[in-house]
Write an enzyme that holds these catalytic residues in place. Structure first.
Site, PDB file in Angstrom:
ATOM      1  N   LYS A 118       0.825  -1.061   0.052  1.00 59.09           N
ATOM      2  CA  LYS A 118      -0.033   0.218   0.228  1.00 59.09           C
ATOM      3  C   LYS A 118       1.055   1.279   0.001  1.00 59.09           C
ATOM      4  O   LYS A 118       0.326   2.182  -0.514  1.00 59.09           O
ATOM      5  CB  LYS A 118      -1.022  -0.075   1.187  1.00 59.09           C
ATOM      6  CG  LYS A 118      -2.097  -0.996   1.282  1.00 59.09           C
ATOM      7  CD  LYS A 118      -2.942  -1.035   2.357  1.00 59.09           C
ATOM      8  CE  LYS A 118      -4.193  -1.873   2.250  1.00 59.09           C
ATOM      9  NZ  LYS A 118      -3.772  -3.294   2.374  1.00 59.09           N
ATOM     10  N   GLU A 202      -3.616   6.442   8.693  1.00 60.15           N
ATOM     11  CA  GLU A 202      -4.664   6.929   7.820  1.00 60.15           C
ATOM     12  C   GLU A 202      -5.594   7.611   8.716  1.00 60.15           C
ATOM     13  O   GLU A 202      -6.117   6.882   9.692  1.00 60.15           O
ATOM     14  CB  GLU A 202      -5.240   6.192   6.765  1.00 60.15           C
ATOM     15  CG  GLU A 202      -4.165   5.859   5.787  1.00 60.15           C
ATOM     16  CD  GLU A 202      -5.100   5.150   4.551  1.00 60.15           C
ATOM     17  OE1 GLU A 202      -4.543   4.985   3.467  1.00 60.15           O
ATOM     18  OE2 GLU A 202      -6.222   4.380   4.881  1.00 60.15           O
ATOM     19  N   HIS A 237     -15.205  -6.137   7.365  1.00 58.44           N
ATOM     20  CA  HIS A 237     -14.361  -5.299   6.417  1.00 58.44           C
ATOM     21  C   HIS A 237     -14.333  -6.168   4.951  1.00 58.44           C
ATOM     22  O   HIS A 237     -13.389  -5.941   4.245  1.00 58.44           O
ATOM     23  CB  HIS A 237     -12.904  -5.065   6.898  1.00 58.44           C
ATOM     24  CG  HIS A 237     -12.600  -4.211   8.185  1.00 58.44           C
ATOM     25  ND1 HIS A 237     -12.953  -2.788   8.122  1.00 58.44           N
ATOM     26  CD2 HIS A 237     -12.262  -4.734   9.448  1.00 58.44           C
ATOM     27  CE1 HIS A 237     -12.970  -2.642   9.364  1.00 58.44           C
ATOM     28  NE2 HIS A 237     -12.441  -3.455   9.965  1.00 58.44           N
ATOM     29  N   ARG A 294      -5.832  -8.493  -9.857  1.00 59.02           N
ATOM     30  CA  ARG A 294      -6.172  -9.609 -10.358  1.00 59.02           C
ATOM     31  C   ARG A 294      -7.851  -9.245 -10.602  1.00 59.02           C
ATOM     32  O   ARG A 294      -8.379  -8.209 -10.508  1.00 59.02           O
ATOM     33  CB  ARG A 294      -6.352 -10.578  -9.056  1.00 59.02           C
ATOM     34  CG  ARG A 294      -6.815  -9.985  -7.749  1.00 59.02           C
ATOM     35  CD  ARG A 294      -7.047 -10.926  -6.405  1.00 59.02           C
ATOM     36  NE  ARG A 294      -7.277 -10.316  -5.293  1.00 59.02           N
ATOM     37  CZ  ARG A 294      -8.642  -9.943  -4.920  1.00 59.02           C
ATOM     38  NH1 ARG A 294      -9.329 -10.104  -5.925  1.00 59.02           N
ATOM     39  NH2 ARG A 294      -8.798  -9.505  -3.927  1.00 59.02           N
TER      40      ARG A 294
END
Length: 503
Positions: A118, A202, A237, A294
């Protein structure tokens, strides 16, 4: 151009069948692999050839990249399609495939590496002015320094694993007093799940919607987006219901997010099918999250509104063909919904269930698509993801798609295990979903197990059940596993024993 004559699908279940079918339509010979637990699975029978790759555990079967490449050489295979999960985003495997002289149906190992982390993904897209969630742009390990940054960003914040996904290595922190403990937990979980304890910070976006953009690129520098998917109905999630298009995106916002998604793909010279994920806040500001290199589980809803076969497009790109269309050639037709039918108990915190599909009858009719890899009488194995099927409904409008999905859920007959079908009905009838006024907190805000409380059978149903039991007892022989949902004389599953307090 490298024409693919024979394709091995390095996966199992519904996605293996999905890829095999498209390959067959393209006149490509097919090879399936399977673990000992999947020897009776439909994808094994469907392929032209099938090879057992090892014991049930994934590490000894579907994750054995060396064994899979060896099978390709033995059977004269040209290319490998990884599906999703397992080895699909493993850059080392993709590199080994290409070094073995085979075609990997997916992006380059370099693109996987860049977008698989990330933090490196954030660095890569900076040059394109992609909106990013406020926070750190690099891994941080010093607790005190991290705590200071978190205070500057402003609570609540998320501590996230750099190499993570699926909610693992992610911790929500509401106040500075709990920061140190939560950071240590995030690092520990990330190390355990991914072998990499790197984390970053974040700003936590309150009330977000999860919007992702499907992209498709070729080896000639052409990249297009195939519009968005709304994936905000989640538990732990992870997605349960997806739809395309989103009910909240304006044409202008759709075009802007699509442009950013294409730029993200361009940042890593992407070739193949991929997905760029964004958060959309309550002011309709969007932020780049990550790129999945993907095919996504929810790709069918994009296929339904665009008329494209994404697997065929993947294969053509892998052969070196240019995309046969430009962005202006693409448009949205109708609306599509997908419900992931999991072997899970929504009344027990969506705990996975295992057992036998005593009854398994798929819905049919206009606008209904079922991607699955199971049949009546099969066991749901404990070794893999508990998804049974993807139920997709398409209509001319969003409301027609909802009505059609509700009808399909009612027709879908599954007994022997608990599933997410009742949860799907609850969501699709809820005013928040119908109005489009929902976010990723839908389950927290609107769902409780009590809303799915089982109904008491009517007198007629009870009489039929009693008569059936009497008939089975009178026959003095073991009942059919298909009729009872359990193998005669076999112990209940470990999960089921725990649920019933047995053993």
């Amino acid at each position: 151009m490298n024409k693919i004559a024979k394709l091995l699908v390095a996966n199992r279940g519904e996605i293996a069948l999905r890829v095999l079918r498209s390959a067959k339509e393209m006149g490509i010979a097919t090879v399936a692999i399977y673990s000992e637990a999947d020897r009776l699975s439909p994808h094994v029978r469907y392929a032209d050839e099938a090879v057992c790759v090892g014991p049930p555990a994934s590490a000894q079967s579907y994750l054995r990249g060396d064994k899979i490449i060896e099978i390709c050489h033995e059977l004269g295979v040209d290319a490998i399609h990884p599906g999703y999960g397992f080895l699909s985003e493993n850059a080392g495997f993709a590199r080994a495939v290409r070094e073995a002289g085979l075609i990997f149906v997916g992006p380059s190992p370099e693109a996987m590496n860049m977008m698989g982390d990330k933090l490196s993904a954030k660095q890569a897209v900076k040059a394109y002015n992609i909106p990013l969630v406020p926070g750190t742009d690099e891994a941080i390990s010093d607790v005190e320094a991290a705590k200071q940054i978190a205070q500057e960003v402003g609570f609540p914040i998320l501590i996230k694993a750099s190499a993570g996904g699926g909610g693992k290595g992610m911790r929500l922190v509401h106040a500075v007093e709990e920061f140190e403990e939560q950071m240590q937990l995030a690092v520990s979980e990330a190390t355990s799940a991914f072998g990499d304890g790197a984390v970053f910070i974040e700003k936590f976006v309150t009330g977000p919607r999860h919007i992702e953009i499907q992209v498709l690129g070729d080896e000639h520098g052409n990249i297009v987006h195939l519009f968005e998917r709304e994936c905000s109905i989640q538990r732990r999630h992870q997605k349960v219901i997806e739809e395309a298009p989103s009910s909240v995106l304006t044409p202008e916002l759709r075009a802007e997010m699509g442009r950013c998604a294409v730029d993200v793909a361009r940042a890593c010279q992407y070739a193949g099918a991929g997905t760029v994920e964004f958060l959309l806040d309550d002011q309709h500001r969007f932020y780049f999250l990550e790129m999945n290199t993907r095919l996504q589980v929810e790709h069918p809803v994009t296929e339904q509104i665009t008329g494209l076969d994404l697997v065929k497009e993947q294969i053509r790109v892998a052969e070196g063909q240019p995309l046969p269309f430009r962005q202006e050639d693409l448009s949205i037709t109708g609306h599509a919904l997908e419900l992931r039918v999991y072997a899970e108990d929504p009344q027990n915190n969506f705990l996975p269930d295992i057992g036998r599909l005593a009854t398994y009858v798929r819905p049919q009719g206009p606008g209904v698509r079922v991607d699955d890899g199971f049949e009546q009488g099969m066991d749901i194995p404990i070794y893999y993801d508990p998804m049974i099927a993807k139920l997709v409904a398409t209509g001319a409008t969003r409301q027609e798609a909802i009505d059609r999905m509700l009808r399909a859920i009612a027709e879908y007959q599954i007994t022997g295990i608990e599933t997410t079908l009742p949860f799907g009905t609850f969501v699709l009838k809820h005013p928040a979903f119908v109005s489009g006024n929902f976010d990723t907190n839908f389950v927290r805000d609107h769902f409780s197990p009590a809303v799915l409380a089982p109904t008491t059978p009517d007198e007629g149903t009870a009489q039929v059940a009693a008569a059936l039991v009497a008939l089975l007892m009178s026959e003095k022989k073991p009942a059919s596993p298909v009729a009872t949902g359990e193998t005669a004389g076999a112990p209940a599953s470990a999960w089921r024993r725990n649920r019933m307090g047995v053993g």
